[in-house]
Write a protein that holds these residues in place. Structure first.
Motif, mmCIF file in Angstrom:
data_model
loop_
_atom_site.group_PDB
_atom_site.id
_atom_site.type_symbol
_atom_site.label_atom_id
_atom_site.label_comp_id
_atom_site.label_asym_id
_atom_site.label_seq_id
_atom_site.Cartn_x
_atom_site.Cartn_y
_atom_site.Cartn_z
ATOM 1 N N PRO A 1 59.162 4.755 101.156
ATOM 2 C CA PRO A 1 57.659 4.678 102.711
ATOM 3 C C PRO A 1 57.407 5.846 103.264
ATOM 4 O O PRO A 1 58.506 6.575 103.653
ATOM 5 N N ILE A 2 56.349 6.107 102.895
ATOM 6 C CA ILE A 2 55.654 7.495 103.261
ATOM 7 C C ILE A 2 55.153 6.908 104.510
ATOM 8 O O ILE A 2 54.156 6.965 105.012
ATOM 9 N N ILE A 3 55.906 7.583 105.888
ATOM 10 C CA ILE A 3 55.790 7.486 106.899
ATOM 11 C C ILE A 3 54.921 8.609 107.151
ATOM 12 O O ILE A 3 55.739 9.743 108.007
ATOM 13 N N ILE A 4 53.687 8.401 107.849
ATOM 14 C CA ILE A 4 53.062 10.235 108.523
ATOM 15 C C ILE A 4 51.906 9.032 109.724
ATOM 16 O O ILE A 4 51.816 8.271 110.051
ATOM 17 N N GLU A 5 52.849 10.138 110.861
ATOM 18 C CA GLU A 5 52.228 9.442 112.384
ATOM 19 C C GLU A 5 52.519 8.664 112.542
ATOM 20 O O GLU A 5 52.081 7.305 113.064
ATOM 21 N N LYS A 6 54.040 8.230 112.590
ATOM 22 C CA LYS A 6 54.506 6.751 112.595
ATOM 23 C C LYS A 6 53.896 5.882 112.062
ATOM 24 O O LYS A 6 53.332 4.464 112.711
ATOM 25 N N LYS A 7 53.054 5.795 111.164
ATOM 26 C CA LYS A 7 52.468 4.761 110.065
ATOM 27 C C LYS A 7 52.623 4.363 109.005
ATOM 28 O O LYS A 7 52.749 6.007 108.337
#
Length: 743
Positions: free
Chosen positions: A232-238
């Protein structure tokens, strides 16, 4: 060439890393030839690696930066040379930096900064650069992407580079679209574009957080026996995306998991930067669109251009959105614009559209069982709502807040621009209307002939409203209607009053203005073939004087503004028309005999005198009723007056429009024929002589004296001409009456 300083043992591995980095750069065409790469601590450059032939200017810059090294991430300039630095890691209490000294142009500064930052991120994530490596490095990814550090571009290049390495494991990129993970690109020969991940798998990924997930089979088909390693690519908790690797053997996926984690972690900083830049570019694109739209809106007062700008801006930002405009004003717009009819308050009206229009708030709905969203944004100005923008978004189940905010802002900017354009057009139209009324009032005050005034008004109405025909009709006291001279040719036709009779009776009864957009729909017949009608009664002192009609063949040709302006024009002009008609009637009475309705003798004298100066010839006829005293004595003076009227009517029926018939005095009548010689005059005189004898009751005869003149008679005067005709009349009486004598 390598120039290495004496190093602490813990730093030596970074020399190998630097050599590895430089070797990859030498293998590619790049902007780093020549250049000096180095690894430095917080206070000094530890070791360097030169690329290409180093010119003297670069050597001087290298010496300068070695003597006074500053670990500043912003580029430092020395002449045309710049130093770029990015942090690698911390070794104990020391921070280490990767840098490059290179000559560059201003436009290359951003690219080099991003490149050095990407390499540093890769170095920081990998502890061992010496072992064989089948993964794609961050700097390699950046070079292959042509320094386009956007998430979409980086993922596409990652798949391409992975495919070129001929790895056994296939790589697939899933991106979050409309709250679903959808396959966007893959190294498989058979790709699965726009294939959505199952809800159950997506739920597992969301629950795993940042941790990778190993999944056995059933991803694309029921018989799928492969194993998948998801990151999973999680950026800014999304979760914005997921990277999936396909393994044929489940144990291999578990065995390689650690190596893949280390590699993906090295790319994450670059992906995060790419995601941020892509978002920034999207924001910048929207800002640029809004800026361009705002400039366009404030540079025009054309409603059609504003509406076109709104649609074009949505298409530019979101090419797949379906846009329609529903406007509440009567604007002339381009036929190619996607405009729907604005239906309000009926069974066919859209409740969502009505709500957006009335509330001034954006409305959104998703039809049950359909994968699309309808968004209704009001085009709202400061003084009201001028319509709505209907956007159909296919394939979406959710609209991100930033996109919704952009659409709201565009609708608001468009609404204000429409309001400004509408106010400008209204003010421009008001000025035009006032100028028209002022010009008309001025013209009415010039004391022109009524026909000239009507002709002027007809032209004004045609020019201002685009009317095909304009008619001014007066209602007489005897119930008849007459068309005033100066009206359009259509209204001067012989049977026009008969054709208009039914409509005119309605106007007389209601005494009200009539605005008909389409006669066929309202079941009203005015004039055959004309579907648009404006009719304004002329009322003075509460009395109906007549009506003004404007017609056009096309339906809905006239606007309501045209109707109101015509009412204003007629209201301002009715008094002037009435006074002008009274004035002309008075003038006519002055030059008209009350009994016979022929011209007076004074008017006849004026006309003859004018003809003597302007024409080349003319004939004058003087007529006297024979034995008129006997008629009076036998039948009475009333019958005598009636005989004079009967003879006068005979004269009227036997002359042209340009001939002048007058009562000379008592039972004597006269006719002047401009530009008529004596032969023609004699023929007319004989015709009148016979007609009087036949058409009068009781029957009478007349005696006629005829005189003529031409330009060959230099001594001719009014008195001489009259005297000659009088002598001819006397001779006719003396020689037996009921005859014509020429003098």
């Amino acid at each position: 060439m390598n120039n290495n300083l004496e190093l602490d043992h813990s730093y030596k591995k970074y020399k190998q890393i630097l050599d590895n980095v430089v070797s990859r750069i030498i293998g590619n065409e790049s902007i780093f030839k020549p250049a000096v790469f180095f690894v430095a601590s917080e206070h000094t450059i530890l070791f360097v690696h030169e690329v290409g032939y180093i010119p003297k200017s670069l050597e001087e810059a290298q010496s300068y930066f070695q003597q006074s090294f500053i670990p500043k991430t912003a580029p430092i300039q020395y002449g045309e040379i710049r130093q770029f630095v990015a942090p690698i890691c911390c070794e104990g209490s020391q921070s280490l930096y990767l840098g490059v000294i290179v000559k560059c142009l201003n436009e290359e500064i951003k690219i080099i900064s991003q490149y050095i930052e990407a390499i540093s991120n890769g170095i920081a994530s990998y502890s061992d650069f010496s072992k064989p490596w089948h993964f794609v490095t961050a700097e390699e990814l950046l070079v292959a992407a042509d320094y386009d550090v956007t998430f979409t571009r980086l993922t596409e290049v990652l798949v391409d580079c992975w495919s070129q390495r001929e790895n056994k494991q296939h790589l697939t990129i899933y991106e979050m679209k409309h709250r679903s993970l959808t396959a966007t690109c893959s190294s498989k020969e058979k790709t699965f574009p726009d294939t959505e991940m199952s809800d159950s798998l997506m739920t597992k990924l969301l629950a795993s957080g940042k941790a990778p997930l190993v999944v056995k089979g059933d991803l694309y088909s029921i018989n799928d026996q492969n194993t998948y390693l998801f990151f999973p690519i999680i950026i800014e908790k999304k979760m914005i995306a997921a990277i999936a690797f396909t393994f044929q053997i489940e144990e291999e996926a578990w065995r390689e998991k650690g190596n893949y984690i280390e590699w993906i972690d090295s790319l994450l900083p670059l992906f995060e930067k790419g995601y941020d830049q892509e978002k920034a570019k999207e924001v910048e694109k929207r800002k640029d669109i809004l800026m361009q739209v705002t400039k366009k809106f404030y540079s025009t007062m054309d409603v059609a251009k504003v509406l076109d700008g709104i649609v074009e801006a949505i298409k530019q930002a979101y090419p797949n959105f379906i846009v329609h405009l529903l406007i509440s004003q009567e604007w002339k717009v381009n036929d190619e614009l996607p405009i729907k009819p604005f239906i309000y308050g009926t069974e066919k009206s859209n409740p969502l559209v009505e709500q957006a229009y009335l509330s001034g708030q954006v409305q959104m709905a998703q039809p049950l069982g359909k994968d699309n969203i309808f968004l209704i944004a009001p085009l709202k100005g400061k003084q009201g709502v001028y319509g709505v923008m209907e956007i159909e978004i296919v394939g979406y189940s959710h609209i991100p807040k930033e996109e919704l905010d952009f659409i709201k802002m565009l609708a608001d900017i468009g609404g204000v621009a429409l309001e400004n354009a509408e106010l400008f057009q209204q003010s421009h139209k008001l000025i035009h209307d006032l100028q028209l009324i002022n010009e008309t009032s001025h013209q009415l005050n010039l004391n022109l002939r009524l026909a000239d005034t009507i002709n002027f008004m007809t032209r004004q109405i045609k020019d201002s409203f685009g009317a095909e025909h304009v008619g001014f009709l007066i209602f007489q006291t005897n119930g008849e209607s007459i068309v005033l001279e100066g009206s359009s040719s259509l209204f001067l036709e012989e049977m026009i009053i008969e054709e208009l009779d039914s409509f005119l009776q309605t106007v007389k009864r209601d005494k009200d203005s009539v605005f008909i957009g389409d006669t066929s729909l309202q079941n009203v017949k005015v004039l055959e073939g004309f579907r648009s009608v404006l009719a304004v009664p002329m009322i003075q002192n509460k009395q109906l004087k007549g009506v003004v009609l404007a017609v056009h063949r096309n339906k809905n040709h006239f606007s309501f503004d045209n109707f109101k302006l015509l009412q204003s024009l007629v209201h301002h002009s009715t008094l002037a028309f009435t006074n002008s008609m009274l004035h002309e009637e008075l003038e006519k009475l002055v030059i008209t005999d009350h009994l016979t309705r022929l011209h007076s003798r004074g008017y006849l004298d004026e006309c003859i005198q004018e003809s003597l100066t302007q024409d080349g010839k003319g004939s004058f006829l003087l007529l006297d009723i024979d034995n008129f005293k006997y008629v009076n004595d036998t039948f009475g003076h009333q019958v005598g007056d009636d005989i004079i009227i009967q003879v006068a009517n005979v004269l009227k029926r036997n002359i042209r429009d340009g001939d002048i018939a007058a009562r000379w005095g008592g039972e004597e009548l006269a006719i002047y024929f401009p530009r008529v010689d004596v032969e023609i005059g004699l023929n007319i005189a004989n015709r009148i002589l016979r007609a009087v004898e036949i058409e009068t009751s009781p029957r009478v005869t007349v005696s006629i004296g005829l005189a003529s003149w031409s330009s060959k008679d230099p001594d001719i005067t009014l008195q001489k001409l009259l005297k000659l005709a009088d002598q001819g009349l006397y001779a006719a009486k003396e020689t037996g009456k009921n005859r014509v004598v020429v003098k």
